[in-house]
Design a protein around this motif. Structure first.
Motif, short mmCIF file in Angstrom:
data_model
loop_
_atom_site.label_atom_id
_atom_site.label_comp_id
_atom_site.label_asym_id
_atom_site.label_seq_id
_atom_site.Cartn_x
_atom_site.Cartn_y
_atom_site.Cartn_z
N LEU A 192 42.35 49.24 -23.67
CA LEU A 192 43.03 49.99 -22.87
C LEU A 192 42.05 50.73 -22.05
O LEU A 192 42.03 50.94 -20.71
CB LEU A 192 44.33 50.62 -23.29
CG LEU A 192 45.56 50.42 -22.34
CD1 LEU A 192 45.79 49.11 -22.25
CD2 LEU A 192 46.47 51.25 -23.42
N THR A 193 41.25 51.55 -22.69
CA THR A 193 40.62 52.50 -22.05
C THR A 193 39.25 51.80 -21.28
O THR A 193 38.86 52.09 -20.01
CB THR A 193 39.79 53.46 -23.04
OG1 THR A 193 40.59 53.79 -24.01
CG2 THR A 193 38.90 54.51 -22.27
N SER A 194 39.05 50.64 -21.76
CA SER A 194 37.93 50.00 -21.19
C SER A 194 38.49 49.39 -19.62
O SER A 194 37.85 49.37 -18.88
CB SER A 194 37.24 48.63 -21.99
OG SER A 194 36.66 49.15 -23.23
N VAL A 195 39.69 48.94 -19.93
CA VAL A 195 40.22 48.31 -18.25
C VAL A 195 40.50 49.37 -17.62
O VAL A 195 40.31 48.93 -16.43
CB VAL A 195 41.65 47.79 -18.85
CG1 VAL A 195 42.60 47.09 -17.41
CG2 VAL A 195 41.47 46.45 -19.66
N LEU A 196 40.80 50.66 -17.95
CA LEU A 196 40.95 51.80 -17.08
C LEU A 196 39.73 52.14 -16.45
O LEU A 196 39.59 52.48 -15.12
CB LEU A 196 41.58 53.13 -17.97
CG LEU A 196 41.62 54.28 -17.02
CD1 LEU A 196 42.64 54.23 -16.00
CD2 LEU A 196 41.89 55.51 -18.05
N VAL A 197 38.51 52.03 -17.47
CA VAL A 197 37.22 52.18 -16.73
C VAL A 197 36.92 51.03 -15.56
O VAL A 197 36.43 51.49 -14.44
CB VAL A 197 36.05 52.39 -17.53
CG1 VAL A 197 34.72 52.42 -17.37
CG2 VAL A 197 36.29 53.49 -18.72
N LEU A 198 37.14 49.90 -15.93
CA LEU A 198 36.87 48.71 -15.13
C LEU A 198 37.78 49.08 -13.42
O LEU A 198 37.28 48.96 -12.60
CB LEU A 198 37.52 47.67 -15.80
CG LEU A 198 37.48 46.13 -14.99
CD1 LEU A 198 35.61 45.84 -14.76
CD2 LEU A 198 37.82 44.92 -15.58
N LEU B 17 31.32 48.65 -25.46
CA LEU B 17 30.86 48.91 -26.83
C LEU B 17 31.00 50.38 -27.08
O LEU B 17 31.55 50.59 -28.13
CB LEU B 17 29.43 48.65 -26.73
CG LEU B 17 28.89 47.27 -27.32
CD1 LEU B 17 27.29 47.30 -27.12
CD2 LEU B 17 29.57 46.97 -28.64
N SER B 18 31.02 51.09 -25.97
CA SER B 18 31.10 52.58 -26.28
C SER B 18 32.44 52.99 -26.75
O SER B 18 32.71 53.85 -27.61
CB SER B 18 30.63 53.57 -25.15
OG SER B 18 31.50 53.20 -23.97
N VAL B 19 33.53 52.37 -26.24
CA VAL B 19 34.85 52.73 -26.38
C VAL B 19 35.20 51.89 -27.81
O VAL B 19 36.23 52.04 -28.30
CB VAL B 19 35.83 52.60 -25.34
CG1 VAL B 19 35.55 53.45 -24.36
CG2 VAL B 19 35.69 51.27 -24.77
#
Lengths: 484, 241
Positions: B131-137, B177-179
């Motif tokens: 979810l966090t990765s999608v938010l960053v995207l 990767l980081s998240v």
């Protein structure tokens, strides 16, 4: 002409290949506005040309494309048979350009400005070259004063000196007489005569017919975005210049190989640091800003041991991020405001060196900010430091700051070219540096003795991977950011 | 070097323009049919999940939109490289259109993810890796679209956004990767694993229909946006004359 053949032409001595300037089918659009259409002309070596036309007709645009500062929308410009788009650094040394803007750094003295450009152009003996130009252009008394405090006329003389420093074969001048008094105008005409007498090509834009008739032997008139008139002029009437003049001697300085990537980058970084040493505006603003964030945030944080393992490291990296955004944004804005970046683009220095040099200077400045911020962070927001690893902390801060500075340097060029200016920088940088921030915060916690130490290599991999990716991308793409 | 075609008259569409309009019209019809089929497949054809119940049906829109978000981002990346190499403004127009549509689909992923999360985990938002990765995207898309809005000169806008498009795309795997290394509440991948597909056949069919339908929606929207961009360009050229 192939790239190999181009390099061969560029490597020959200036006298071996005639420096003919050929413009073919040139056109330029700015946004939705067409400025030039189908401009074709040939200017032989040694010609003295006046480029005339009403305001906004495209004189400056044409001259900038001939100098390689602006990319044509269609058509081509070639010098000595080499298309400027494929030209290597050698060809750029054949052109000297006097722009509307001085392209000088106002916080550096005239001499420092000239020494910097001499270094970029590979002038063997800058001191002698500057002394010769000082005599030619009467620069005594202005060389050791900051360029920013000089009058318009004196700055114009210094600008001309910058353009002639490397002994160009073609000298392009954009409205060089604007703002000059009669004496300065006479002197400039005399210098231009001397340049032509020594076999150089001189092309200048002007909207003043008396100037055009005072020296140039050929008139090119632009109308309706293209060449309307191209004819020879009678012998100079010399209404505004005393005739005949005693043309001063103009000697070509000795040139060595222009500096390669890292030497050029070092010269640019040294220049930026010297400017910062004079003004202290980046260190001052970024350092104080980071300190303010840290102190303000400390009042919202729990104190003691829990803080070091908790959000305190996040606050540290937010303060570093803000410092980088402010500092790097300021550095690039300063370069763009003075159009200094165009001076760099006119030089034979590789385009990549501009990015590396500016990023290197910003890295040094941010390292100074880090040196102030980190001890304060340790004292104010962590416990007694037991279990912490100073080397790991230094390494983390170095890797994190490198990544932040790299991304900010790349995007600061974009931000200053946008309508929002420096305000655009955080919008561009913050989403991209999220993995770097996560990795830096985690590694800082580990360096302070908190967290699971088995994950150190994972986070180190994130930081190193990010740094390598953005460094390579920035070096490869910065030239797209700064071209016009 | 920018090589742009001579502006066409807005009032007199060319044969190529008419053909393009016909293609867009048929694409729109195909998209509408696919959307109806997807609605039927996800609401009526696919069986109800024995644990999550009907709320699981949000999965089809969620995953299909996530696929489009990734596809759109790749198109921005490819269009950006193609523009920098060729300087053909059409590539920039495709990249810009893809980013806007991608932003829309990424928003759908976030909203459906939050609704699903509330039903299953009891909270709308949790700092869970995917979810966090999608938010960053989503933030990257937003920065890209904002940049295009704040650079008026088209050639400069194309260059700047191409640079951002490339850096942002290269950044995404590192973001992921980081998240990822944070503790996750997100369901493990269930569609394709080393043991093969783990979903019932009817659910896979519904998902496949969803992927096809959403891909058609994406292509249709990008095409529409591209056409609007083309008209915008023609009008601005006429005004600038």
């Amino acid at each position: 002409m192939t790239a190999l053949a181009s390099r061969e032409v560029e490597s020959r001595s200036p006298s071996a290949v005639p420096t003919t300037l050929v413009v073919e089918g040139l056109g330029k659009e700015f946004g939705w506005t067409r400025v030039l259409s189908n401009v074709s002309l040939t200017i032989e070596e040694g010609e003295y040309v006046a480029l005339m036309g009403s305001n906004g007709v495209g004189k400056t645009t044409l001259l900038r494309m001939c100098a390689g500062l602006s990319v044509p929308t269609e058509g081509s410009v070639s010098i000595a048979g080499v298309d400027l788009r494929r030209a290597g650094p050698g060809l750029r040394r054949r052109v000297g350009f006097v722009s509307h803007e001085s392209l000088l750094y106002p916080d550096l003295t005239g001499r420092e400005n000239l020494e910097f450009h001499a270094r970029l152009f590979g002038v063997t003996d800058p001191a002698s070259a500057i002394a010769a130009l000082s005599e030619l252009l009467d620069l005594d008394g202005i060389l050791d004063r900051p360029a920013g405090v000089l009058s318009r006329g004196n700055r114009q003389r210094l600008t001309l000196a910058r353009a002639l420093l490397h002994g160009p074969r073609i000298v392009l001048l954009d409205e060089p007489f604007t703002g000059l008094d009669e004496e300065s105008s006479d002197r400039l005409l005399t210098v231009l005569d001397a340049l032509v007498a020594s076999g150089r090509t001189v092309v200048m834009t002007t909207h003043d017919r008396s100037v055009a008739e005072a020296g140039p032997r050929r008139l090119i008139l632009l109308e309706n975005r293209t060449v309307a008139v191209d004819r020879e002029l009678p012998l100079p009437t010399r209404e505004i210049a005393p005739a005949p003049v005693q043309a001063p001697a103009f000697t070509r300085p000795t040139l060595t190989t222009p500096p390669k990537l890292f030497r050029a980058a070092l010269a640019i970084a040294a220049k930026d640091l010297r400017v910062e040493f004079r003004t202290r505006d980046v260190i001052g603003s970024a350092g104080l800003f980071a300190l303010a964030v840290l102190v303000t945030a400390s009042f919202t944080m729990p104190t003691g041991a829990a803080a070091s393992a908790g959000a305190a490291t996040g606050v540290l990296w937010i303060s570093i991020l803000f410092a980088v955004l402010l500092g790097v944004g300021r550095t690039m804005a300063r370069e763009s405001a003075d159009r200094g970046i165009e001076g760099l683009l006119l030089s034979p220095a590789p385009r990549e060196s501009v990015f590396i040099g500016k990023a290197l200077a910003s890295l040094v400045l941010m390292a100074v900010v880090d040196v102030v911020i980190i001890p304060l962070f340790l004292v104010m927001m962590t416990s007694d430091g037991q279990g912490s690893n100073p080397l790991a902390l230094i390494g983390t801060v170095a890797l994190g700051t490198l990544g932040l500075v790299t991304v900010a340097s790349l995007f600061s060029g974009i931000a200053v070219g946008s309508r929002l200016g420096e305000s655009m920088l955080p919008i561009l940088v913050m989403p991209v540096v999220i993995p770097l921030m996560v990795g830096s915060v985690e590694l800082t916690r580990l360096a302070l003795g908190a967290g699971d130490s088995t994950s150190v290599w994972q986070w180190l991999g994130i930081l190193a991977g990010f740094d390598i990716m953005v460094l390579l991308a920035a070096i490869a793409m910065f030239s797209y950011v700064i071209e016009e | 070097m920018t090589q742009q075609a001579a502006p066409e008259s807005v009032a007199e569409p060319t044969a190529a323009h008419s053909s393009a309009q016909r293609t867009t019209k048929w694409l729109g019809i195909a998209t509408a049919v696919a959307i109806v089929a997807f609605a039927y497949a996800s609401f009526f054809y696919a069986p109800e999940d024995s644990i999550q119940g009907s709320v699981q049906r949000i999965f089809y829109v969620h995953v299909a939109s996530a696929w489009i978000a990734a596809l759109a981002f790749f198109v921005v990346f490819a269009g950006s490289i193609a523009f920098l190499v060729s300087r053909n403004m059409r590539w920039d127009a495709y990249a810009g259109a893809s980013a806007e549509v991608g932003l829309l689909f990424t928003t759908v992923v976030l909203v459906t993810g939050m609704l699903w999360g509330k039903a299953i985990w009891g909270v709308f938002w949790t700092w869970e890796p995917r979810l966090t990765s999608v938010l960053v995207l989503w933030l990257l898309y937003l920065a890209y679209v904002a940049l295009r809005a704040y650079v008026p000169d088209p050639s400069r806008k194309a260059r700047f956004s191409a640079v951002l498009g490339i850096v942002a795309f290269l950044d995404v795997p590192i973001v992921y990767l980081s998240v990822k290394w944070w503790r996750t509440l997100h369901p493990e991948q269930v569609i394709i694993t080393e043991q093969g597909p783990q979903l019932p056949g009817m659910m896979i069919v519904a998902l496949t229909v969803g992927l096809v339908a959403m891909t058609l929606v994406y292509v249709y929207f990008v095409r529409l946006r591209f056409n609007v961009n083309d008209l915008e360009q023609q009008i601005k050229r006429e005004v600038a004359k």
